[in-house]
Design an enzyme around this catalytic site. Structure first.
Site, PDB file in Angstrom:
ATOM      1  N   LYS A 199      -1.281   2.075   2.472  1.00  0.00           N
ATOM      2  CA  LYS A 199      -1.449   2.690   3.795  1.00  0.00           C
ATOM      3  C   LYS A 199      -2.041   4.084   3.552  1.00  0.00           C
ATOM      4  CE  LYS A 199       2.646   0.653   6.089  1.00  0.00           C
ATOM      5  NZ  LYS A 199       4.111   0.856   6.262  1.00  0.00           N
ATOM      6  N   HIS A 222      10.628  -1.705  15.307  1.00  0.00           N
ATOM      7  CA  HIS A 222       9.438  -1.929  16.143  1.00  0.00           C
ATOM      8  C   HIS A 222       9.749  -2.611  17.471  1.00  0.00           C
ATOM      9  CE1 HIS A 222       6.942  -1.837  12.180  1.00  0.00           C
ATOM     10  NE2 HIS A 222       7.337  -0.645  12.569  1.00  0.00           N
ATOM     11  N   LYS A 263      -2.914  -6.570   6.407  1.00  0.00           N
ATOM     12  CA  LYS A 263      -1.777  -6.696   7.328  1.00  0.00           C
ATOM     13  C   LYS A 263      -2.055  -5.841   8.559  1.00  0.00           C
ATOM     14  CE  LYS A 263       2.602  -4.672   6.898  1.00  0.00           C
ATOM     15  NZ  LYS A 263       4.035  -4.590   6.718  1.00  0.00           N
ATOM     16  N   ASP A 299       8.606  -8.805   6.017  1.00  0.00           N
ATOM     17  CA  ASP A 299       8.810  -7.402   5.644  1.00  0.00           C
ATOM     18  C   ASP A 299      10.195  -7.039   6.140  1.00  0.00           C
ATOM     19  OD1 ASP A 299       8.930  -4.723   5.173  1.00  0.00           O
ATOM     20  OD2 ASP A 299       7.296  -4.142   6.529  1.00  0.00           O
ATOM     21  N   SER A 326       8.793   3.093  10.932  1.00  0.00           N
ATOM     22  CA  SER A 326       9.735   2.917   9.815  1.00  0.00           C
ATOM     23  C   SER A 326       9.107   3.602   8.597  1.00  0.00           C
ATOM     24  CB  SER A 326       9.980   1.429   9.554  1.00  0.00           C
ATOM     25  OG  SER A 326       8.790   0.762   9.200  1.00  0.00           O
TER      26      SER A 326
HETATM   27  C1  PEP Z   1       5.539  -1.409   7.748  1.00  0.00           C
HETATM   28  O1  PEP Z   1       6.717  -1.081   7.538  1.00  0.00           O
HETATM   29  O2  PEP Z   1       4.932  -2.074   6.913  1.00  0.00           O
HETATM   30  C2  PEP Z   1       4.863  -0.970   8.998  1.00  0.00           C
HETATM   31  C3  PEP Z   1       3.593  -1.310   9.251  1.00  0.00           C
HETATM   32  O3  PEP Z   1       5.599  -0.228   9.860  1.00  0.00           O
HETATM   33  P1  PEP Z   1       5.438   1.338  10.120  1.00  0.00           P
HETATM   34  O4  PEP Z   1       4.006   1.610  10.375  1.00  0.00           O
HETATM   35  O5  PEP Z   1       6.311   1.601  11.326  1.00  0.00           O
HETATM   36  O6  PEP Z   1       5.940   2.014   8.878  1.00  0.00           O
HETATM   37 MG    MG Z   2       6.684  -2.237   5.513  1.00  0.00          MG
END
Ligand code: PEP
Ligand code: MG
Length: 422
Positions: free
Chosen positions: A342, A152, A393, A248, A45
Site C-alpha cells: 500500500k 469496515h 486487491k 483478511d 484498520s
Molecule cells: C486492509 O486492511 O487491507 C484494508 C484495505 O483496510 P484499510 O485500508 O482500512 O487498512
Molecule cells: Mg489488511
C-alpha cells in the site's frame, strides 16, 4: 523534468472524508507541457507503523512552505524527487509534511514523468523496478472482497433487536480469487458471482437486510464468520465457479494487547488456539490466501502458522506496513510468503518500489492494495501490473471507487492480449 505548476486541493473520498488531490503541469526540455492529476486514499484498520497523514488544512500549509523547492526545479528521476521530499520532511514517520502530501506529489510526479516520455504509467513503474530486480512475468489476479466485516462495517442499530446482532464479523474481508490467469475472464466471473451472492443473501436475510460495507462487500446479520464462509462456498460449489476463497482477518482489530489474546467467534483465544482455528479454516475452505491472521507485532505467530498451512499464501499487511525494516524482520523470521503493498503506508513511490524489490529478492509474492477510503485514482492498477504483482486487491467488483482499479487493469490486460474474447 520541470514542474511548472502544482496545486493541491481537497476532494471527498468514498467515505465522504476529505483527502488530497494534486494537479501538476510539467515539461521536459522544450517539449510541450502535460497536465496530470493524482489523489490519495486513507485506511481505517491502519497499522501503527504506517507513516502519518495530515489534515488537508495542515497539508496545504506545509505545501506552501516547500513549493519553492519543487516548482521550477529540474528533476532527473523519481529517486531524486522522492529523496527531496523525504529530506524536506526529515522525520521517520513523515509527520512533518504528512505521508498523504508526500505521496500525492510522488504519484503525481510519476504520472507526469511517464507522460513526458510517452510511457504508460505501468511501463514506467516496470522500468523503475526493473533497474533493481527481475520482474515476474505475470498479470495480477483480482482479490474481490465480497463480504465486509470488522472496522469496515457499521451495523444498523435495529439489528440487535431484530436479529441479536450488534457487531460486525470479526474477520474484515471475505474474498473470492479467480482460479485463472485470464484477468478479463476473472473479472467477469467475479462480477457475476458478486451479483448472484447479493441475490442469494437477499433470499436468506431479506433484501432490506443486505447492505454494503466500506469496500462494497455485502453486510448481513451474520452471526458467525463460518456462516458467511459457508454461504460463499455453497454458491461456488453449486455453479462450479472457478473461484478460490481468501481472507483478511485484520487481527490487530480483535487482539487484546494486555494478555495477547484474540476475541473471535465469541470466544477468547490464545495465539495457539487461533492458529488451530486458521488451520481448520484453511483446510475446510481450501483458502488460497490469508492476510494479517495475527496482531501487527506477532512475527513469530505468523511464522508458526506459515509452517502449518504451506499451501495458503500468507500475507502481511499491518505487520509490515510496506516498510523495508518491517519487511526485513518478517523475512528473517520467516513470518509469511507475501506482502501487501500500500503506497500510502510508506509515502513515496521510490520506497514502495524498494520494498517490492526486497520482497522479490527473498522469494516473496506481492499483492498491491487499495485502502478502505478510496478515490477514483487508478494508480495502484498500473503499479500491480507494472511490477508483476501476484494480486490486485481493490474491494468488491462494484462502485466506481473499487471498479476504477479493476477497469484500468482490464484495459492493460486487453492491450497485452488484444486477441482475447472480451
Ligand atoms: C486492509 O486492511 O487491507 C484494508 C484495505 O483496510 P484499510 O485500508 O482500512 O487498512
Ligand atoms: Mg489488511
Amino acid at each position: 523534468m520541470i514542474l511548472s505548476e502544482t496545486k493541491i486541493v481537497a476532494i471527498k473520498d468514498s467515505r465522504g472524508s476529505q483527502t488530497l488531490e494534486a494537479h501538476i503541469t510539467a515539461h521536459e526540455g522544450d517539449s510541450k507541457e502535460i497536465s496530470v492529476v493524482a489523489s490519495v486514499p486513507a485506511g481505517k484498520s491502519t497499522g501503527i507503523h504506517e507513516v502519518k497523514s495530515l489534515s488537508p488544512a495542515l497539508a496545504f500549509e506545509q505545501f506552501e512552505k516547500i513549493k519553492r523547492n519543487i516548482i521550477g526545479v529540474n528533476f532527473h528521476d523519481q529517486q531524486e524527487f522522492d529523496a527531496l521530499l523525504i529530506a524536506l520532511d526529515g522525520s521517520l514517520d513523515k509527520h512533518v509534511l504528512g505521508g498523504n502530501l508526500i505521496l500525492v506529489l510522488s504519484e503525481g510526479f510519476a504520472r507526469a514523468f511517464a507522460a513526458t516520455r510517452d510511457l504508460g504509467l505501468n511501463q514506467y513503474l516496470h522500468q523503475l523496478l526493473g533497474s533493481k530486480h527481475k520482474i515476474p512475468d505475470r498479470f495480477p489476479r483480482p482479490l474481490f472482497n465480497i463480504i465486509n466485516g470488522g472496522a469496515h462495517v457499521t451495523i444498523p442499530s435495529d439489528w440487535d433487536k431484530k436479529f441479536g446482532v450488534s457487531k460486525s464479523l470479526d474477520i474484515q474481508e471475505f474474498q473470492v480469487v479467480p482460479a485463472t490467469d485470464d484477468f478479463a475472464l476473472g473479472l467477469s466471473v467475479g462480477k457475476e458471482f458478486y451479483s448472484k451472492l447479493g441475490y442469494e443473501l437477499g433470499k436468506i436475510y431479506g433484501a432490506e437486510n443486505v447492505i454494503l460495507g466500506d469496500e462494497a462487500g455485502y453486510v448481513c446479520p451474520f452471526k458467525t464468520n463460518e456462516e458467511a464462509l459457508e454461504i460463499i462456498q455453497e454458491l461456488i460449489n453449486r455453479y462450479l465457479y472457478p473461484l478460490k476463497i481468501g481472507l483478511d482477518a485484520a487481527a490487530s482489530q480483535f487482539h487484546n494487547d494486555a494478555d495477547d489474546s484474540y476475541m473471535i467467534e465469541g470466544a477468547e483465544r490464545t495465539p495457539e488456539e487461533l492458529t488451530m482455528l486458521y488451520y481448520d479454516l484453511a483446510h475446510a475452505y481450501e483458502l488460497i490466501s490469508l492476510e494479517d491472521p495475527f496482531n501487527e507485532e506477532a512475527f513469530d505467530d505468523f511464522a508458526g502458522l506459515q509452517e502449518k498451512i504451506p499451501k495458503t499464501i500468507l500475507i502481511t499487511d499491518d505487520l509490515t506496513t510496506t516498510n523495508p525494516e518491517r519487511l526485513s524482520k518478517a523475512i528473517s523470521k520467516k513470518s509469511a510468503n507475501a506482502i501487501l503493498i500500500k503506497p500510502n503506508q510508506i509515502g513515496t513511490i521510490t520506497e514502495t518500489i524498494d520494498v517490492i524489490s526486497m520482497a522479490y529478492e527473498n522469494g516473496w509474492k506481492t499483492i498491491v492494495s487499495h485502502r478502505s477510503g478510496e478515490t477514483k485514482d487508478d494508480f495502484i492498477a498500473d503499479l500491480a501490473v507494472g511490477v508483476g504483482a501476484w494480486g490486485l486487491k481493490s474491494g468488491a467488483p462494484a462502485t466506481e471507487y473499487r471498479m476504477a482499479k479493476y477497469s484500468r487493469a482490464l484495459d492493460l490486460w486487453q492491450k497485452i492480449n488484444p486477441s482475447g474474447p472480451f
